[in-house]
Design a protein around this motif. Structure first.
Motif, short mmCIF file in Angstrom:
data_model
loop_
_atom_site.label_atom_id
_atom_site.label_comp_id
_atom_site.label_asym_id
_atom_site.label_seq_id
_atom_site.Cartn_x
_atom_site.Cartn_y
_atom_site.Cartn_z
N PHE A 1 41.70 46.67 38.48
CA PHE A 1 42.02 46.07 39.77
C PHE A 1 41.12 44.87 39.96
O PHE A 1 39.98 44.84 39.47
CB PHE A 1 41.88 47.07 40.93
N SER A 2 41.63 43.86 40.66
CA SER A 2 40.84 42.65 40.85
C SER A 2 41.19 41.98 42.16
O SER A 2 42.29 42.09 42.69
CB SER A 2 41.05 41.68 39.68
N SER A 3 40.20 41.30 42.67
CA SER A 3 40.30 40.44 43.84
C SER A 3 39.08 39.54 43.76
O SER A 3 38.35 39.56 42.77
CB SER A 3 40.31 41.28 45.12
N GLU A 4 38.85 38.75 44.79
CA GLU A 4 37.63 37.94 44.79
C GLU A 4 36.42 38.85 44.66
O GLU A 4 35.48 38.55 43.95
CB GLU A 4 37.55 37.11 46.07
N ASP A 5 36.43 39.98 45.36
CA ASP A 5 35.42 41.02 45.26
C ASP A 5 35.93 42.20 46.06
O ASP A 5 36.29 42.02 47.23
CB ASP A 5 34.08 40.54 45.81
N PRO A 6 36.10 43.33 45.53
CA PRO A 6 35.61 43.84 44.25
C PRO A 6 36.64 43.74 43.14
O PRO A 6 37.81 43.45 43.37
CB PRO A 6 35.34 45.31 44.57
N ILE B 1 45.09 43.35 46.61
CA ILE B 1 44.36 43.73 45.39
C ILE B 1 45.38 43.72 44.25
O ILE B 1 46.46 44.29 44.36
CB ILE B 1 43.73 45.14 45.52
N THR B 2 45.04 43.05 43.15
CA THR B 2 45.92 42.99 41.99
C THR B 2 45.58 44.12 41.03
O THR B 2 44.40 44.36 40.75
CB THR B 2 45.78 41.63 41.28
N LEU B 3 46.60 44.80 40.55
CA LEU B 3 46.41 45.84 39.55
C LEU B 3 47.09 45.43 38.26
O LEU B 3 48.23 44.95 38.28
CB LEU B 3 46.98 47.17 40.03
N ASP B 4 46.39 45.60 37.15
CA ASP B 4 46.92 45.35 35.81
C ASP B 4 46.79 46.66 35.06
O ASP B 4 45.67 47.17 34.85
CB ASP B 4 46.15 44.24 35.11
N ILE B 5 47.93 47.21 34.66
CA ILE B 5 47.96 48.55 34.06
C ILE B 5 48.60 48.47 32.68
O ILE B 5 49.63 47.82 32.50
CB ILE B 5 48.75 49.51 34.96
#
Length: 176
Positions: free
Chosen positions: A37-42, A166-170
């Motif tokens: 998972f990613s965003s600017e933070d966390p 929040i972006t998720l890459d699976i």
């Protein structure tokens, strides 16, 4: 004699229908899966995934996903941030230990597939559509989730600094 023929015919129909009703391929989740998972933070990962996957590209109506991510397996690379993430203001892992997805319908698209179903996080269940591809026995998906739709974190104070999206890459490799 007619009774025997009738019973044999019914048994044959039931046997054949069993193959047409559920002829999807049951897949086992392999080691090496990734839930980022990613965003600017966390940003970070979840390291524990379990569930059942039945998927057949030629018979999507027989396919199903029932997947759970262990919330306590979160790793942001920051111990204090991990502790806050599983705490009461965010995931509240004590009350809601998993993120759960159950599929309802699969659709073929020009870019791969979409699975529609129920995503439950932090005690909130929402209809959710997840795009994915299936290449070389690996399910790959990238999508965003609005954390506020699942009551994750506050929208004021320090929590307001965390982006809503929040972006998720699976990536989930599977074996038969």
């Amino acid at each position: 004699m007619k009774t025997f023929s009738f019973i044999g015919m019914v048994a044959g129909i039931i046997t054949l229908s069993a193959f047409t009703i559920n002829n999807s391929i049951n897949w086992k989740i392999s080691d090496g899966y990734s839930i980022k998972f990613s965003s600017e933070d966390p940003s970070g990962v979840f390291t524990k995934l379990k569930g059942n996957i039945a998927f057949d590209e030629t018979n999507l109506s027989s396919s199903s996903f029932d997947l759970e991510v262990d919330v306590n397996s979160i790793n942001t690379g920051n111990g204090m941030q991990n502790k806050h993430a599983v705490g009461k203001k965010w995931f509240n892992a004590e009350l809601y230990p998993t993120i759960h997805f159950i599929s309802e319908k699969f659709v073929k698209t020009s870019k791969g597939y979409q699975v529609m179903g129920a995503l439950e996080m932090h005690g909130v269940k929402k209809n959710f559509t997840m795009p994915f591809t299936f290449v070389n026995n690996t399910f790959i998906s990238s999508f965003t989730v609005d954390r506020t739709e699942f009551d994750l974190g506050a929208t004021k104070g320090m929590s307001a600094k965390v982006p809503h999206e929040i972006t998720l890459d699976i990536s989930v490799p599977v074996t038969k």
